[in-house]
Design a protein around this motif. Structure first.
Motif, PDB file in Angstrom:
ATOM      1  N   LEU A 174       0.822  -1.212   0.000  1.00 22.92           N
ATOM      2  CA  LEU A 174       0.000   0.000   0.000  1.00 22.92           C
ATOM      3  C   LEU A 174       0.856   1.261   0.000  1.00 22.92           C
ATOM      4  N   LEU A 175       1.960   1.248   0.725  1.00 22.80           N
ATOM      5  CA  LEU A 175       2.848   2.409   0.744  1.00 22.80           C
ATOM      6  C   LEU A 175       3.461   2.650  -0.636  1.00 22.80           C
ATOM      7  N   ARG A 176       3.853   1.581  -1.310  1.00 23.03           N
ATOM      8  CA  ARG A 176       4.401   1.726  -2.656  1.00 23.03           C
ATOM      9  C   ARG A 176       3.357   2.329  -3.605  1.00 23.03           C
ATOM     10  N   GLN A 177       2.140   1.833  -3.512  1.00 25.51           N
ATOM     11  CA  GLN A 177       1.069   2.344  -4.373  1.00 25.51           C
ATOM     12  C   GLN A 177       0.780   3.818  -4.073  1.00 25.51           C
ATOM     13  N   GLU A 178       0.765   4.172  -2.799  1.00 28.60           N
ATOM     14  CA  GLU A 178       0.482   5.557  -2.434  1.00 28.60           C
ATOM     15  C   GLU A 178       1.603   6.489  -2.904  1.00 28.60           C
ATOM     16  N   ALA A 179       2.843   6.068  -2.734  1.00 29.76           N
ATOM     17  CA  ALA A 179       3.959   6.898  -3.183  1.00 29.76           C
ATOM     18  C   ALA A 179       3.887   7.166  -4.677  1.00 29.76           C
ATOM     19  N   ALA A 180       3.436   6.179  -5.444  1.00 31.67           N
ATOM     20  CA  ALA A 180       3.363   6.327  -6.897  1.00 31.67           C
ATOM     21  C   ALA A 180       2.321   7.351  -7.322  1.00 31.67           C
ATOM     22  N   ARG A 181       1.410   7.718  -6.435  1.00 26.10           N
ATOM     23  CA  ARG A 181       0.375   8.692  -6.771  1.00 26.10           C
ATOM     24  C   ARG A 181       0.889  10.128  -6.735  1.00 26.10           C
ATOM     25  N   TRP A 182       2.069  10.344  -6.141  1.00 20.91           N
ATOM     26  CA  TRP A 182       2.551  11.695  -5.896  1.00 20.91           C
ATOM     27  C   TRP A 182       3.803  11.999  -6.715  1.00 20.91           C
ATOM     28  N   ASP A 183       3.948  13.249  -7.101  1.00 16.15           N
ATOM     29  CA  ASP A 183       5.199  13.700  -7.693  1.00 16.15           C
ATOM     30  C   ASP A 183       6.242  13.874  -6.591  1.00 16.15           C
ATOM     31  N   ARG A 184       7.482  13.529  -6.914  1.00 16.59           N
ATOM     32  CA  ARG A 184       8.617  13.708  -6.006  1.00 16.59           C
ATOM     33  C   ARG A 184       8.447  12.929  -4.697  1.00 16.59           C
ATOM     34  N   VAL A 185       7.739  11.807  -4.777  1.00 11.38           N
ATOM     35  CA  VAL A 185       7.644  10.884  -3.649  1.00 11.38           C
ATOM     36  C   VAL A 185       8.083   9.512  -4.135  1.00 11.38           C
ATOM     37  N   GLU A 186       9.053   8.915  -3.457  1.00 13.60           N
ATOM     38  CA  GLU A 186       9.608   7.634  -3.874  1.00 13.60           C
ATOM     39  C   GLU A 186       9.498   6.616  -2.743  1.00 13.60           C
ATOM     40  N   PHE A 187       9.353   5.387  -3.130  1.00 19.06           N
ATOM     41  CA  PHE A 187       9.309   4.274  -2.193  1.00 19.06           C
ATOM     42  C   PHE A 187      10.559   3.433  -2.408  1.00 19.06           C
ATOM     43  N   VAL A 188      11.289   3.172  -1.338  1.00 16.44           N
ATOM     44  CA  VAL A 188      12.510   2.369  -1.427  1.00 16.44           C
ATOM     45  C   VAL A 188      12.310   1.076  -0.653  1.00 16.44           C
ATOM     46  N   ASP A 189      12.439  -0.031  -1.329  1.00 17.51           N
ATOM     47  CA  ASP A 189      12.220  -1.344  -0.727  1.00 17.51           C
ATOM     48  C   ASP A 189      13.497  -1.828  -0.048  1.00 17.51           C
ATOM     49  N   VAL A 190      13.497  -1.751   1.286  1.00 17.11           N
ATOM     50  CA  VAL A 190      14.595  -2.358   2.038  1.00 17.11           C
ATOM     51  C   VAL A 190      14.165  -3.702   2.621  1.00 17.11           C
ATOM     52  N   ALA A 191      12.886  -4.041   2.484  1.00 16.81           N
ATOM     53  CA  ALA A 191      12.368  -5.258   3.107  1.00 16.81           C
ATOM     54  C   ALA A 191      12.788  -6.518   2.353  1.00 16.81           C
ATOM     55  N   ALA A 192      12.654  -6.517   1.028  1.00 12.76           N
ATOM     56  CA  ALA A 192      12.933  -7.732   0.257  1.00 12.76           C
ATOM     57  C   ALA A 192      14.350  -8.253   0.466  1.00 12.76           C
ATOM     58  N   PRO A 193      15.387  -7.392   0.395  1.00 10.26           N
ATOM     59  CA  PRO A 193      16.738  -7.929   0.602  1.00 10.26           C
ATOM     60  C   PRO A 193      17.036  -8.302   2.054  1.00 10.26           C
ATOM     61  N   MET A 194      16.115  -8.011   2.964  1.00 14.53           N
ATOM     62  CA  MET A 194      16.320  -8.390   4.361  1.00 14.53           C
ATOM     63  C   MET A 194      15.715  -9.750   4.683  1.00 14.53           C
ATOM     64  N   LEU A 195      15.156 -10.415   3.674  1.00 19.93           N
ATOM     65  CA  LEU A 195      14.570 -11.740   3.862  1.00 19.93           C
ATOM     66  C   LEU A 195      15.491 -12.822   3.297  1.00 19.93           C
ATOM     67  N   ASP A 196      15.487 -13.980   3.929  1.00 22.60           N
ATOM     68  CA  ASP A 196      16.291 -15.086   3.424  1.00 22.60           C
ATOM     69  C   ASP A 196      15.495 -15.868   2.383  1.00 22.60           C
ATOM     70  N   GLY A 197      16.054 -16.966   1.895  1.00 23.23           N
ATOM     71  CA  GLY A 197      15.404 -17.750   0.859  1.00 23.23           C
ATOM     72  C   GLY A 197      14.076 -18.333   1.281  1.00 23.23           C
ATOM     73  N   GLY A 198      13.852 -18.465   2.574  1.00 24.79           N
ATOM     74  CA  GLY A 198      12.577 -18.988   3.071  1.00 24.79           C
ATOM     75  C   GLY A 198      11.577 -17.913   3.426  1.00 24.79           C
ATOM     76  N   GLY A 199      11.929 -16.661   3.112  1.00 24.04           N
ATOM     77  CA  GLY A 199      11.015 -15.567   3.389  1.00 24.04           C
ATOM     78  C   GLY A 199      11.028 -15.081   4.827  1.00 24.04           C
ATOM     79  N   GLN A 200      12.061 -15.441   5.570  1.00 21.70           N
ATOM     80  CA  GLN A 200      12.176 -15.021   6.959  1.00 21.70           C
ATOM     81  C   GLN A 200      13.249 -13.941   7.114  1.00 21.70           C
ATOM     82  N   PRO A 201      13.117 -13.073   8.136  1.00 20.22           N
ATOM     83  CA  PRO A 201      14.116 -12.017   8.340  1.00 20.22           C
ATOM     84  C   PRO A 201      15.506 -12.601   8.556  1.00 20.22           C
ATOM     85  N   ARG A 202      16.485 -11.982   7.938  1.00 18.42           N
ATOM     86  CA  ARG A 202      17.876 -12.423   8.059  1.00 18.42           C
ATOM     87  C   ARG A 202      18.421 -11.978   9.418  1.00 18.42           C
TER      88      ARG A 202
END
Length: 231
Positions: A174-202
């Motif tokens: 939802l945050l990514r979608q909301e950021a895309a609605r605005w000019d000069r607002v960006e969403f940075v995904d730090v969550a995906a690279p913080m997960l291991d191969g099983g989808g759990q936090p590293r």
């Protein structure tokens, strides 16, 4: 006396002494959805004292949010940038909006980096409420700083709050979608690279508490964020 008249007199006597029916109790008012908390006033005074002793630069990159921001050594992480740290631990997204007049707008930053939502979900707010709180934050910043860029970091997954992984994912969508609605607002995904191969936090990215980042975790955040901070 005629029987009908007697019955009428008896009826009037009963009605005259009858108690009016009780009205149903009024429903209690709904709980107040607090915008912020006075608990942060000490932090606001500390920021004001720091500003008086050493005024921060205007036009810098301002970081605001909860303890993941407060504990970040920005001078070491971003020596190439002028930065201002206005994180206060335990805060929620609504708190950053509430105190924007005191810890964001006066510095006229060119870019605002926001990290919040982690404590919000833990406190019981829903992903949709977090999205609405983010929208309110953007609207508040836009009124005071119409040309500032806003960079929203995704909510991090953490071992200590693994029970929130599904809510974290939903809120980040939802945050990514909301950021895309605005000019000069960006969403940075730090969550995906913080997960291991099983989808759990590293676990290796966190301190012993399983909630706050260690040096490796902050190094990962820097790599994800830095391309969005260059002029």
């Amino acid at each position: 006396m005629p029987r009908a008249a007697l019955l009428l007199l008896l009826l009037l006597a009963v009605c005259g002494h009858a108690q009016p029916p009780e009205l149903p109790a009024a429903a209690p008012p709904p709980p107040v959805d607090a915008v912020s908390s006075p608990d942060w006033e000490a932090d606001m005074r500390r920021f004001a004292a720091e500003d008086a002793a050493r005024p921060p630069p205007r036009g810098a990159v301002l970081f605001v949010g909860s303890s993941s921001i407060r504990m970040w050594d920005l001078d070491a992480a971003f020596p190439e940038l002028a930065t201002v740290n206005r994180g206060f631990g335990g805060s929620q997204l609504r708190d950053a909006t509430w105190y924007a007049d005191r810890i964001i707008l006066p510095y006229a930053p060119r870019t605002i980096v926001l990290y919040a939502g982690d404590n919000d979900l833990e406190a019981g707010r829903t992903p949709h409420q977090v999205r609405e709180d983010f929208r309110a934050f953007v609207q508040r910043v836009r009124r005071g700083l119409p040309h500032a860029r806003i960079v929203c970091l995704s909510i991090k997954p953490s071992p200590a709050r693994a029970h929130l992984l599904q809510a974290v994912h939903a809120a980040n969508v939802l945050l990514r979608q909301e950021a895309a609605r605005w000019d000069r607002v960006e969403f940075v995904d730090v969550a995906a690279p913080m997960l291991d191969g099983g989808g759990q936090p590293r676990r290796e990215l966190f301190l012993e508490d399983g909630l706050h980042l260690n040096a490796a975790g902050y190094a990962l955040w820097r790599r994800q964020l830095l391309p969005h901070l260059r002029p």
